[in-house]
Design a protein around this motif. Sequence first.
Motif, mmCIF file in Angstrom:
data_model
loop_
_atom_site.group_PDB
_atom_site.id
_atom_site.type_symbol
_atom_site.label_atom_id
_atom_site.label_comp_id
_atom_site.label_asym_id
_atom_site.label_seq_id
_atom_site.Cartn_x
_atom_site.Cartn_y
_atom_site.Cartn_z
ATOM 1 N N UNK A 115 50.490 57.892 61.545
ATOM 2 C CA UNK A 115 51.191 56.932 60.534
ATOM 3 C C UNK A 115 51.168 57.143 59.065
ATOM 4 N N UNK A 116 49.735 57.620 58.670
ATOM 5 C CA UNK A 116 49.865 58.252 57.311
ATOM 6 C C UNK A 116 50.866 59.488 56.919
ATOM 7 N N UNK A 117 51.426 59.214 55.855
ATOM 8 C CA UNK A 117 52.108 60.428 55.515
ATOM 9 C C UNK A 117 51.342 61.606 54.867
ATOM 10 N N UNK A 118 51.888 62.721 54.966
ATOM 11 C CA UNK A 118 50.965 63.933 54.368
ATOM 12 C C UNK A 118 50.742 63.709 52.860
ATOM 13 N N UNK A 119 51.685 63.331 51.972
ATOM 14 C CA UNK A 119 51.457 62.734 50.588
ATOM 15 C C UNK A 119 50.233 62.176 50.451
ATOM 16 N N UNK A 133 45.731 59.532 45.145
ATOM 17 C CA UNK A 133 44.278 59.043 44.714
ATOM 18 C C UNK A 133 44.708 57.683 44.133
ATOM 19 N N UNK A 134 43.607 57.281 43.049
ATOM 20 C CA UNK A 134 43.601 55.843 42.490
ATOM 21 C C UNK A 134 44.878 55.664 41.411
ATOM 22 N N UNK A 135 45.074 56.903 40.945
ATOM 23 C CA UNK A 135 46.490 56.485 39.986
ATOM 24 C C UNK A 135 47.492 56.341 40.705
ATOM 25 N N UNK A 136 47.840 56.944 41.894
ATOM 26 C CA UNK A 136 48.930 56.682 42.534
ATOM 27 C C UNK A 136 49.094 55.100 43.015
ATOM 28 N N UNK A 137 47.711 54.892 43.537
ATOM 29 C CA UNK A 137 47.594 53.534 44.014
ATOM 30 C C UNK A 137 47.836 52.468 42.817
ATOM 31 N N UNK A 138 47.486 52.643 41.820
ATOM 32 C CA UNK A 138 47.585 51.764 40.570
ATOM 33 C C UNK A 138 48.898 51.384 40.210
ATOM 34 N N UNK A 196 51.456 52.226 42.520
ATOM 35 C CA UNK A 196 52.224 51.269 43.471
ATOM 36 C C UNK A 196 51.739 49.901 43.531
ATOM 37 N N UNK A 197 50.401 49.443 43.252
ATOM 38 C CA UNK A 197 50.027 48.049 43.029
ATOM 39 C C UNK A 197 50.733 47.381 41.904
ATOM 40 N N UNK A 198 51.141 48.254 40.948
ATOM 41 C CA UNK A 198 51.600 47.414 39.706
ATOM 42 C C UNK A 198 53.249 47.339 40.145
ATOM 43 N N UNK A 199 53.744 47.911 40.763
ATOM 44 C CA UNK A 199 55.223 47.652 41.102
ATOM 45 C C UNK A 199 55.250 46.696 42.159
ATOM 46 N N UNK A 200 54.387 46.675 43.257
ATOM 47 C CA UNK A 200 54.287 45.672 44.124
ATOM 48 C C UNK A 200 54.141 44.222 43.604
ATOM 49 N N UNK A 225 57.509 57.006 53.366
ATOM 50 C CA UNK A 225 57.665 57.502 52.076
ATOM 51 C C UNK A 225 57.200 58.781 52.133
ATOM 52 N N UNK A 226 57.708 59.826 51.172
ATOM 53 C CA UNK A 226 57.297 61.169 51.147
ATOM 54 C C UNK A 226 56.275 61.540 49.974
ATOM 55 N N UNK A 227 56.412 60.552 48.948
ATOM 56 C CA UNK A 227 55.455 60.682 47.905
ATOM 57 C C UNK A 227 55.085 59.223 47.252
ATOM 58 N N UNK A 228 54.343 59.381 46.227
ATOM 59 C CA UNK A 228 54.088 58.125 45.596
ATOM 60 C C UNK A 228 55.261 57.283 44.958
#
Length: 295
Positions: free
Chosen positions: A29-33, A38-43, A45-49, A275-278
């Motif tokens: 299920x999880x993408x290779x990216x 890490x947390x920078x990408x998650x932050x 993503x969370x801000x956009x959501x 998706x293929x990247x953050x």
Amino acid sequence: MRRAYRKEPTLPDYRLGITSPIVTRLPGVAGEWEATAGIAELADIAAAADELGFEYLTCSEHVAVPTAIAAQRGGTYWDPLSFFGFLAGRTRTIRFLTQVLVLGYHHPLEIAKRYGTLDTISGGRVTLGVGVGSLREEFDLLGVEFGGRGDRADDAMRALRASLSASEPEYQGTHYEFGGSIVEPCAVQQRVPIWVGGRTSRSLRRAVELGDGWVPFGLGRSRLREMLDAVEVPHGFEVVLGAGPLDPEDAEGTAAELEKTRSAGATIVGVTIRASSADHYIGQLRRLAELGLKG
């Protein structure tokens, strides 16, 4: 001759939550990216959501997955309290859903204190997804009794309802009993939503009797519809069904998938996004929102 343009479908005001990437990596299920993000990408993503109006982000709980089982269930599970605590100061409205906390791993007052603090930090944005647990090997590793966990979970839910929003909680039940203590901070919500995970009729009954919603997994839509039709669902009860992995670039296919999920009984759809990247993931969120989120 006038050229005919194909109009993109518009979703009829769906309520959509996000099954968070990166923090839980399920094989297949999880993408290779996600392995290097890490947390920078998650932050980001969370801000956009948050900006786009999605209902919630999720984080699952496993403390220690036996190596032999990780090939099937995955071995990466971020701690939900740490994850959500970090994001609480970087978002404004999106909710934080534990999907799910295993009730048998914690005393109810431990949950009340930790997630009451998170509710305070986030301004009342916690939704507790809870479950009885199914991984016997993890119970054994933690020294927790596996047998009878359903009855203990029922009592834990009653204890949580009595303690989550109370500075001086009191409860007397079959497995838990407490009083005469201060648990502060407690949740700022007068009633923290509690959604029950699972895939059995008992989990649905537990949700209807003791909770505010049901978050099933691993069931086909026809079976979900049958189970929901067999119970009387209270007013305001949330049925949170999963959809995906979705590719919002395929607007027609995405619209069809979400409509099938809502027809199965979903009041909220929890989406997994391909998706293929953050950066691509954030773009996919924007495409999905453009199709029609409920405002």
